[in-house]
Design a protein around this motif. Structure first.
Motif, PDB file in Angstrom:
ATOM      1  N   GLU A  57      -1.983  -5.905 -10.154  1.00 28.43           N
ATOM      2  CA  GLU A  57      -1.192  -6.761  -9.317  1.00 28.43           C
ATOM      3  C   GLU A  57      -1.085  -7.687  -9.618  1.00 28.43           C
ATOM      4  O   GLU A  57      -2.295  -8.137  -9.194  1.00 28.43           O
ATOM      5  CB  GLU A  57      -0.236  -5.920  -8.692  1.00 28.43           C
ATOM      6  CG  GLU A  57      -0.838  -5.916  -7.618  1.00 28.43           C
ATOM      7  CD  GLU A  57      -0.492  -5.490  -6.221  1.00 28.43           C
ATOM      8  OE1 GLU A  57       1.398  -5.490  -6.665  1.00 28.43           O
ATOM      9  OE2 GLU A  57      -0.176  -5.294  -4.879  1.00 28.43           O
ATOM     10  N   GLY A  86       0.833  -1.514  -0.161  1.00 30.22           N
ATOM     11  CA  GLY A  86       0.580   0.057  -0.102  1.00 30.22           C
ATOM     12  C   GLY A  86       0.908   1.541   0.137  1.00 30.22           C
ATOM     13  O   GLY A  86       0.425   2.278   0.215  1.00 30.22           O
ATOM     14  N   GLN A 120     -10.486  -1.500   3.541  1.00 31.87           N
ATOM     15  CA  GLN A 120      -9.029  -1.650   3.515  1.00 31.87           C
ATOM     16  C   GLN A 120      -8.297  -0.310   4.079  1.00 31.87           C
ATOM     17  O   GLN A 120      -9.460   0.996   4.167  1.00 31.87           O
ATOM     18  CB  GLN A 120      -8.504  -1.178   1.975  1.00 31.87           C
ATOM     19  CG  GLN A 120      -8.552  -2.400   1.023  1.00 31.87           C
ATOM     20  CD  GLN A 120      -8.057  -1.890   0.320  1.00 31.87           C
ATOM     21  OE1 GLN A 120      -7.533  -1.051  -0.158  1.00 31.87           O
ATOM     22  NE2 GLN A 120      -7.507  -2.986  -0.837  1.00 31.87           N
TER      23      GLN A 120
END
Ligand code: ADP
Length: 448
Positions: A288, A165, A232
């Protein structure tokens, strides 16, 4: 099969790997830094080697130290866990050169996916949709202006070598662009040792949905369904679940098949996770790939019946997928809460001595943790103290189970994210499955 495995990690994941080895009848070697001397991974491994002082760069990231511990103890494989050396292509190469099996993908795959802009290109070429963005890293102001004009605003600048992150900057207008680019480059240099950044369109209210995969050394890849990780804070996951409440069987089949085809094309081996963002209009975009076991792997284990760490070891030993993973038996719903040693309001880390550690238990509750009463959470490493995982016949039952488990989980002496998790599980939007990556900002913003 391997005789002895060195676990190049600490905390709950080191313990998790040791559990898998014990079940497979494989001896284990723990490595530890000086402050980790009294850790549970040290206690439960068959042998343990101190590899240096607290600083990760001098212990858990110190390749010569880890390799000499492996050579002294005569292991035939190393499991890197997650973080630390797990995605380090050079480490995987050194293992190979030392005739020690690295339990993970091949070094060239680690290298490819470690460069996020290159991973985007390759996965696009292999048939996965990617977020519109620059095809390579952005070199200089001229290219920056050109790419920004093509992508439009808002856009996000991301470190090519980024992870955890970190190294991301949202740019909302042309006025912010140049300063953001310069800052992103210097932050990337600081955090990852290379200034390379690339740009993507910034999706305003995406959901984070990822596919778990396993590939064997005989060319076959399977997926084990998806996990939703939209809850998140600071671009880091806090709650994960499987299946995602928004994915139906048809979507799962279609996307899962595309993921498998793409990974078979590149000859992917061992465990991995292909991460997507889902836009508000339902479009999926690859962001990703993580080439290792993930923190949130237990929710997949709970709904498929596959022990992913044992599968990793068996694949690395050369077994075929049907033996290494066994049949997939999808059932029910699983949710995980990451219990961090941190202030639940400010997210500031909270290291120190745990005085009370009272675990919840009962039907459908699993806790993966290396903590105990009187253990000290050192300030040097990741703040994860425990993973609280539940399984129920459906999402509703899993949520009820998580609520009561959170109520019965008592950790004293340090601050933890448990109070925040209780708020998440009391929230009607969460219960209804209305999730996106800004959920926590709304919850914390509105709740005070
Ligand atoms: P890392 O490697 O640091 O984990 P990721 O590329 O996986 O970085 O992104 C982490 C999180 O950042 C995502 O789950 C999402 O919340 C946010 N994010 C990343 N890319 C975008 C994007 N293009 N638009 C909106 N949010 C994004």
């Amino acid at each position: 099969m391997f005789r002895k495995i060195l676990v190049a990690n600490r905390g709950e994941i080191a313990l998790r790997v040791i559990c898998a080895c014990k079940e497979l009848g494989i001896a284990t070697v723990a490595v530890y830094s000086e402050p980790d001397r009294n850790s549970l991974h040290v206690r439960f491994a068959d042998e343990a080697v101190c590899i240096g002082p607290a600083r990760s760069s001098e212990s858990y990231l110190n390749i010569p130290q880890v390799i000499s511990a492996a050579e002294i103890t005569n292991v035939d494989a190393i499991h890197p866990g997650y973080g630390f050396l797990s995605e380090n292509a050079n480490f995987a190469q050194v293992c190979e050169a030392s005739e020690i099996t690295f339990i993970g993908p091949r070094p060239d795959t680690l290298e490819l996916m470690g460069e996020k802009d290159r991973a985007r290109r390759e996965m696009k070429a292999a048939g996965l949709p990617t977020v519109p963005g620059s095809d390579a890293t952005i070199e200089g102001e001229e290219q920056l202006a050109k790419e920004a004009a093509r992508i439009g605003y808002p856009l996000i600048l991301k470190a090519s070598a980024g992870g955890g992150g970190r190294g991301m900057r949202v740019v909302r207008s042309q006025e912010e662009l140049l300063v953001a680019y310069q800052t992103a480059r210097s932050e990337a240099q600081q955090a990852f040792g290379t200034p390379d950044v690339y740009a993507e369109r910034f999706l305003e209210h995406p959901r984070h949905i990822e596919f778990q995969v396993l590939g064997d050394r005989h060319g076959r890849v399977i997926h084990l369904g998806e996990r939703e990780c939209s809850i998140q804070r600071r671009h880091q996951k806090l709650v994960e679940e499987s299946p995602s409440p928004i994915i139906d069987a048809r979507r799962r089949r279609e996307l899962g098949a595309r993921v498998v085809r793409a990974l078979e094309k590149i000859g992917y081996t061992n465990a991995g996770t292909v991460e997507f963002l889902m836009d508000a209009d339902g479009s999926f975009y690859f962001i990703e790939m993580n080439t290792r076991i993930q923190v949130e792997h237990p929710v997949t284990e709970m709904v498929t019946g596959v022990d992913l760490v044992k599968a990793q070891i068996r694949i690395a030993a050369g077994e075929k997928l049907e033996d290494a993973a066994g049949p997939l038996d999808f059932s029910g719903h699983s949710i995980e809460c990451r219990i961090n040693a941190e202030d639940p309001d400010t997210f500031a880390p909270s290291a120190g001595r745990i005085t009370t550690f009272q675990l919840p238990g009962g039907t459908g509750v699993r806790v993966d943790s290396a903590a105990y009463a009187d253990a000290v959470i050192p300030p040097y490493y990741d703040s994860l103290v425990a993973k609280l995982i539940v399984h129920g016949r459906d999402r509703h039952e899993a949520i009820g189970r998580m609520r009561r488990a959170l109520e019965m989980f008592v950790i004293e002496g340090i601050k933890t994210s448990i109070p925040l998790h209780r708020r998440i599980f009391a929230d009607p939007d969460f219960a209804a499955g209305h999730l996106d990556t800004h959920f926590i900002e709304r919850l914390v913003g509105n709740g005070k």
